[in-house]
Scaffold this motif. Structure first.
Motif, PDB file in Angstrom:
ATOM      1  N   LEU A 175       0.825  -1.212   0.000  1.00  0.00           N
ATOM      2  CA  LEU A 175       0.000   0.000   0.000  1.00  0.00           C
ATOM      3  C   LEU A 175       0.857   1.259   0.000  1.00  0.00           C
ATOM      4  CD1 LEU A 175      -2.746  -1.011   2.593  1.00  0.00           C
ATOM      5  CD2 LEU A 175      -2.969  -0.911   0.093  1.00  0.00           C
ATOM      6  N   ALA A 176       1.946   1.243   0.750  1.00  0.00           N
ATOM      7  CA  ALA A 176       2.813   2.423   0.853  1.00  0.00           C
ATOM      8  C   ALA A 176       3.449   2.790  -0.482  1.00  0.00           C
ATOM      9  CB  ALA A 176       3.907   2.176   1.892  1.00  0.00           C
ATOM     10  N   ALA A 177       3.612   1.806  -1.354  1.00  0.00           N
ATOM     11  CA  ALA A 177       4.263   2.037  -2.644  1.00  0.00           C
ATOM     12  C   ALA A 177       3.282   2.366  -3.763  1.00  0.00           C
ATOM     13  CB  ALA A 177       5.071   0.793  -3.028  1.00  0.00           C
ATOM     14  N   GLU A 178       1.981   2.287  -3.487  1.00  0.00           N
ATOM     15  CA  GLU A 178       0.970   2.519  -4.525  1.00  0.00           C
ATOM     16  C   GLU A 178       0.881   3.978  -4.921  1.00  0.00           C
ATOM     17  OE1 GLU A 178      -2.950   1.002  -4.249  1.00  0.00           O
ATOM     18  OE2 GLU A 178      -2.280  -1.017  -3.778  1.00  0.00           O
ATOM     19  N   ASP A 179       0.673   4.207  -6.203  1.00  0.00           N
ATOM     20  CA  ASP A 179       0.492   5.560  -6.716  1.00  0.00           C
ATOM     21  C   ASP A 179      -0.982   5.919  -6.867  1.00  0.00           C
ATOM     22  OD1 ASP A 179       3.210   6.058  -6.912  1.00  0.00           O
ATOM     23  OD2 ASP A 179       3.325   5.264  -8.942  1.00  0.00           O
ATOM     24  N   GLY A 180      -1.861   4.924  -6.915  1.00  0.00           N
ATOM     25  CA  GLY A 180      -3.257   5.152  -7.240  1.00  0.00           C
ATOM     26  C   GLY A 180      -4.105   5.803  -6.168  1.00  0.00           C
ATOM     27  N   ASN A 181      -3.738   5.653  -4.916  1.00  0.00           N
ATOM     28  CA  ASN A 181      -4.535   6.240  -3.837  1.00  0.00           C
ATOM     29  C   ASN A 181      -3.582   6.856  -2.818  1.00  0.00           C
ATOM     30  OD1 ASN A 181      -6.197   6.863  -1.650  1.00  0.00           O
ATOM     31  ND2 ASN A 181      -7.549   5.123  -2.039  1.00  0.00           N
ATOM     32  N   ALA A 182      -3.345   8.148  -2.965  1.00  0.00           N
ATOM     33  CA  ALA A 182      -2.342   8.837  -2.145  1.00  0.00           C
ATOM     34  C   ALA A 182      -2.665   8.803  -0.664  1.00  0.00           C
ATOM     35  CB  ALA A 182      -2.196  10.283  -2.613  1.00  0.00           C
ATOM     36  N   VAL A 210      -4.391   6.511   1.084  1.00  0.00           N
ATOM     37  CA  VAL A 210      -4.148   5.165   1.611  1.00  0.00           C
ATOM     38  C   VAL A 210      -2.642   4.919   1.709  1.00  0.00           C
ATOM     39  CG1 VAL A 210      -4.364   2.695   1.080  1.00  0.00           C
ATOM     40  CG2 VAL A 210      -6.370   4.181   0.945  1.00  0.00           C
ATOM     41  N   ALA A 211      -1.896   5.327   0.696  1.00  0.00           N
ATOM     42  CA  ALA A 211      -0.438   5.167   0.720  1.00  0.00           C
ATOM     43  C   ALA A 211       0.171   5.950   1.882  1.00  0.00           C
ATOM     44  CB  ALA A 211       0.169   5.611  -0.603  1.00  0.00           C
ATOM     45  N   ARG A 212      -0.338   7.149   2.131  1.00  0.00           N
ATOM     46  CA  ARG A 212       0.177   7.972   3.241  1.00  0.00           C
ATOM     47  C   ARG A 212      -0.070   7.273   4.585  1.00  0.00           C
ATOM     48  NH1 ARG A 212      -2.506  12.557   2.289  1.00  0.00           N
ATOM     49  NH2 ARG A 212      -4.186  12.060   3.735  1.00  0.00           N
ATOM     50  N   MET A 213      -1.268   6.718   4.770  1.00  0.00           N
ATOM     51  CA  MET A 213      -1.552   6.025   6.032  1.00  0.00           C
ATOM     52  C   MET A 213      -0.703   4.768   6.178  1.00  0.00           C
ATOM     53  SD  MET A 213      -5.631   6.603   6.719  1.00  0.00           S
ATOM     54  CE  MET A 213      -6.198   6.071   5.115  1.00  0.00           C
ATOM     55  N   ALA A 214      -0.462   4.079   5.086  1.00  0.00           N
ATOM     56  CA  ALA A 214       0.400   2.892   5.146  1.00  0.00           C
ATOM     57  C   ALA A 214       1.820   3.290   5.532  1.00  0.00           C
ATOM     58  CB  ALA A 214       0.381   2.158   3.813  1.00  0.00           C
ATOM     59  N   ARG A 215       2.329   4.364   4.934  1.00  0.00           N
ATOM     60  CA  ARG A 215       3.681   4.828   5.289  1.00  0.00           C
ATOM     61  C   ARG A 215       3.741   5.229   6.761  1.00  0.00           C
ATOM     62  NH1 ARG A 215       3.135   7.165   0.214  1.00  0.00           N
ATOM     63  NH2 ARG A 215       2.682   9.216   1.103  1.00  0.00           N
ATOM     64  N   LYS A 216       2.717   5.892   7.245  1.00  0.00           N
ATOM     65  CA  LYS A 216       2.681   6.254   8.670  1.00  0.00           C
ATOM     66  C   LYS A 216       2.708   4.996   9.529  1.00  0.00           C
ATOM     67  CE  LYS A 216      -0.047  10.503   8.453  1.00  0.00           C
ATOM     68  NZ  LYS A 216      -1.265  11.156   8.974  1.00  0.00           N
ATOM     69  N   SER A 217       1.939   3.994   9.143  1.00  0.00           N
ATOM     70  CA  SER A 217       1.871   2.751   9.918  1.00  0.00           C
ATOM     71  C   SER A 217       3.222   2.061   9.966  1.00  0.00           C
ATOM     72  CB  SER A 217       0.838   1.797   9.309  1.00  0.00           C
ATOM     73  OG  SER A 217      -0.439   2.363   9.343  1.00  0.00           O
ATOM     74  N   LEU A 218       3.920   2.064   8.851  1.00  0.00           N
ATOM     75  CA  LEU A 218       5.244   1.442   8.816  1.00  0.00           C
ATOM     76  C   LEU A 218       6.241   2.205   9.674  1.00  0.00           C
ATOM     77  CD1 LEU A 218       5.387   0.560   5.019  1.00  0.00           C
ATOM     78  CD2 LEU A 218       5.259  -1.063   6.942  1.00  0.00           C
TER      79      LEU A 218
END
Length: 187
Positions: A159-166, A168-176
Motif C-alpha cells: 500500500l505504501a508504494a501505490e500511486d493510485g490512492n495517495a 491510503v499510501a500515506r496512512m500505510a507509510r505512517k503505519s510502517l
C-alpha cells in the motif's frame, strides 16, 4: 462535536505537505461550520474513518466501496447517537467489517484527508472532511457488509508504494513508521 473536532485538528501534526493542506482546509471548515459533522450540511461534512491494522501490524483492512468503486479504509458519516468522533469511526468499522473487537490505539487523529464526493441521485456533489483514527483488530476474520464489494487485508509495504490512492499510501507509510507496531501494540 465542533469543539472536539477543532481541538483534535489543532493538535494534529501533518506528515507531509498534502496532509498539511487537508488539515488546514478541514480546520477552517470545522471552525466556520456549526453543523460540520451533519450529513445535512450539503456543501460538505466531517466523516469518521478507521485505519484498521491486522493483529500482526503488517497489513491494513480495506473495503472495496460499492458507491465509489475504490479500495479505501472503512468509515462513513456520523450519527446523532455517536458520543464522539472516535465512537463514530469505531461504529462504522464494526458495521462495515463485522469485527466486534477493535482496539482504538489513540484518541488522537491518525490522518486527515479532504476529498470531493460526486453527485449521486438527489445528493449534490460535496466534500468529505475525513478524520481517521488508528485501530488494531484482535481477530482476522471479517464479514462483508452491503456497502462493500469486498474486504481484504492488504500488506502495508504494498500500500505504501501505490500511486493510485495517495491517502491510503500515506496512512500505510505512517503505519510502517510507528515503532513497535508489529509486536508492541497488540495486547
Amino acid at each position: 462535536m465542533q469543539d472536539q473536532l477543532t481541538a483534535l485538528l489543532q493538535a494534529h501534526t501533518a506528515s507531509d505537505a498534502t496532509e498539511a493542506m487537508h488539515l488546514s482546509t478541514a480546520l477552517d471548515f470545522v471552525r466556520s461550520t456549526t453543523d460540520c459533522a451533519s450529513r445535512a450540511t450539503l456543501a460538505g461534512h466531517v466523516t469518521a474513518s478507521a485505519w484498521i491494522l491486522h493483529p500482526d501490524g503488517k497489513s491494513a483492512l480495506l473495503t472495496h466501496h460499492k458507491k465509489l468503486n475504490r479500495w479505501l479504509q472503512l468509515g462513513g458519516h456520523t450519527e446523532d447517537a455517536d458520543t464522539s468522533i472516535q465512537a463514530a469511526a469505531a461504529r462504522e468499522a464494526r458495521e462495515e467489517s463485522g469485527m466486534a473487537d477493535l482496539r482504538l490505539l489513540s484518541d488522537a487523529l491518525f490522518d486527515v484527508d479532504v476529498h470531493p464526493i460526486p453527485a449521486r441521485g438527489s445528493e449534490p456533489a460535496h466534500y468529505h472532511y475525513d478524520v481517521r483514527f488508528l485501530f488494531q483488530a484482535q481477530q482476522v476474520d471479517f464479514n462483508v457488509s452491503e456497502e462493500s464489494h469486498a474486504l481484504a487485508w492488504a500488506p502495508l509495504a504494498t500500500l505504501a508504494a501505490e500511486d493510485g490512492n495517495a491517502s491510503v499510501a500515506r496512512m500505510a507509510r505512517k503505519s510502517l513508521g510507528v515503532s513497535g507496531l508489529a509486536t508492541g501494540l497488540r495486547k
